[in-house]
Design a protein around this motif. Structure first.
Motif, PDB file in Angstrom:
ATOM      1  N   ASP A   1       0.852  -1.185   0.000  1.00  0.00           N
ATOM      2  CA  ASP A   1       0.000   0.000   0.000  1.00  0.00           C
ATOM      3  C   ASP A   1       0.886   1.233   0.000  1.00  0.00           C
ATOM      4  O   ASP A   1       2.040   1.194  -0.416  1.00  0.00           O
TER       5      ASP A   1
ATOM      6  N   ASP B   1     -10.632   2.412  -2.864  1.00  0.00           N
ATOM      7  CA  ASP B   1     -11.311   3.054  -1.749  1.00  0.00           C
ATOM      8  C   ASP B   1     -12.813   2.972  -2.004  1.00  0.00           C
ATOM      9  O   ASP B   1     -13.265   2.314  -2.945  1.00  0.00           O
TER      10      ASP B   1
ATOM     11  N   GLU C   1     -13.947  -2.449  -3.219  1.00  0.00           N
ATOM     12  CA  GLU C   1     -13.714  -1.690  -1.985  1.00  0.00           C
ATOM     13  C   GLU C   1     -13.813  -2.548  -0.738  1.00  0.00           C
ATOM     14  O   GLU C   1     -13.846  -2.023   0.387  1.00  0.00           O
TER      15      GLU C   1
ATOM     16  N   PRO D   1     -11.253  -3.024   3.576  1.00  0.00           N
ATOM     17  CA  PRO D   1     -10.453  -1.797   3.717  1.00  0.00           C
ATOM     18  C   PRO D   1      -9.456  -1.911   4.859  1.00  0.00           C
ATOM     19  O   PRO D   1      -9.726  -2.522   5.888  1.00  0.00           O
ATOM     20  N   ARG D   2      -8.290  -1.301   4.658  1.00  0.00           N
ATOM     21  CA  ARG D   2      -7.270  -1.262   5.700  1.00  0.00           C
ATOM     22  C   ARG D   2      -7.221   0.089   6.392  1.00  0.00           C
ATOM     23  O   ARG D   2      -6.663   0.213   7.472  1.00  0.00           O
TER      24      ARG D   2
ATOM     25  N   ASN E   1     -12.098   5.034   5.198  1.00  0.00           N
ATOM     26  CA  ASN E   1     -12.520   5.625   3.935  1.00  0.00           C
ATOM     27  C   ASN E   1     -13.093   7.033   4.093  1.00  0.00           C
ATOM     28  O   ASN E   1     -13.403   7.683   3.093  1.00  0.00           O
TER      29      ASN E   1
ATOM     30  N   ARG F   1      -8.204   6.445   2.577  1.00  0.00           N
ATOM     31  CA  ARG F   1      -8.552   6.024   1.212  1.00  0.00           C
ATOM     32  C   ARG F   1      -7.303   5.667   0.409  1.00  0.00           C
ATOM     33  O   ARG F   1      -7.304   4.704  -0.358  1.00  0.00           O
TER      34      ARG F   1
ATOM     35  N   ASN G   1      -6.227   2.259   1.144  1.00  0.00           N
ATOM     36  CA  ASN G   1      -7.082   1.221   0.575  1.00  0.00           C
ATOM     37  C   ASN G   1      -6.864   1.017  -0.918  1.00  0.00           C
ATOM     38  O   ASN G   1      -7.276  -0.007  -1.464  1.00  0.00           O
TER      39      ASN G   1
END
Length: 229
Positions: free
Chosen positions: A106, A150, A190, A193-194, A197, A203, A206
């Motif tokens: 990421d 995202d 989406e 998610p990490r 958002n 975002r 993600n």
């Protein structure tokens, strides 16, 4: 994010009823223990039934578990590869689970995507270039690339965007000489998610790709022969 190598023993712990026993072994022993006892169960639940909310990387790894002595040998090889990936690309999150490896790329490791884009940035390419020698050193592994987005935009649009992101990584790896038979790409939109958002930083986190690295048929056959199976 500080890079780390983590063993995910949750599923195995639930099935074996003994997390402590797993935590007190090394990765190679975990590969054998998890595979021998729960490979078929995990594979059925995750490997063959990856739904929208499930992480496809972990599902693919769980579904590929061999188990037994051969699984332990594969786990040992995966340990070595995971360590090299961690040392090669500081900032990436490297997760060792059973007989596979999950690599999360990421914004922390600068393999990311700009908003509504699927093309790789120059920095992303540079970091992928660092991983390619490791992939080449372990040719008997398959690599699943999963793209994410995202939450901005519709579910359908984000699904397509995530697929294009994963495909762009695969195309780049192929162009750099990675055998196409080792590579597969999918998108998960989406989901999973990490980051938050509701924030730009979240975002950006993600908009990522993850790798799932598993043994191919040759590694499995070699491990079985070595184990006398």
């Amino acid at each position: 994010m500080k890079n780390k190598v983590t063993v995910l023993a949750l599923s195995a712990g639930l099935l074996l009823g003994s997390c402590e026993a797993i935590q007190n072994t090394n990765h190679t022993q975990r590969g054998a223990a998890v595979g021998a006892t729960s490979g078929a169960v995990i594979g059925g639940v995750l490997g063959n039934n990856v739904g929208k909310g499930d992480n496809a990387v972990l599902g693919a790894i769980a579904g590929a578990v061999i188990g037994g002595v051969a699984g332990g040998l594969i786990g040992n090889r995966m340990d070595k590869q995971a360590e090299k990936i961690e040392n090669t690309l500081p900032g990436a999150e490297v997760v060792r689970t059973a007989e596979g490896i999950q690599v999360i790329l990421d914004e922390q490791s600068d393999v990311r995507f700009e908003y509504d884009k699927s093309d790789l940035t120059a920095q992303a390419k540079a970091n992928l270039d660092k991983l390619i020698p490791v992939f080449n050193e372990y040719p008997d592994t398959d690599i699943l690339v999963v793209g994410f987005t995202d939450s901005k935009g519709s579910d359908a649009y984000n699904q397509g965007l995530s697929e294009r992101r994963a495909s762009s990584v695969v195309a780049y790896l192929k162009a750099k000489g990675i055998n196409s038979s080792r590579l597969k790409s999918i998108g998960q939109g989406e989901t999973n998610p990490r980051g938050d958002n509701n924030t730009e930083a979240g975002r950006a986190q993600n908009r990522r790709v993850e790798f799932g690295i598993t043994a191919n048929d040759k590694m499995i056959e070699d491990a079985k022969n070595e184990a006398g199976q």
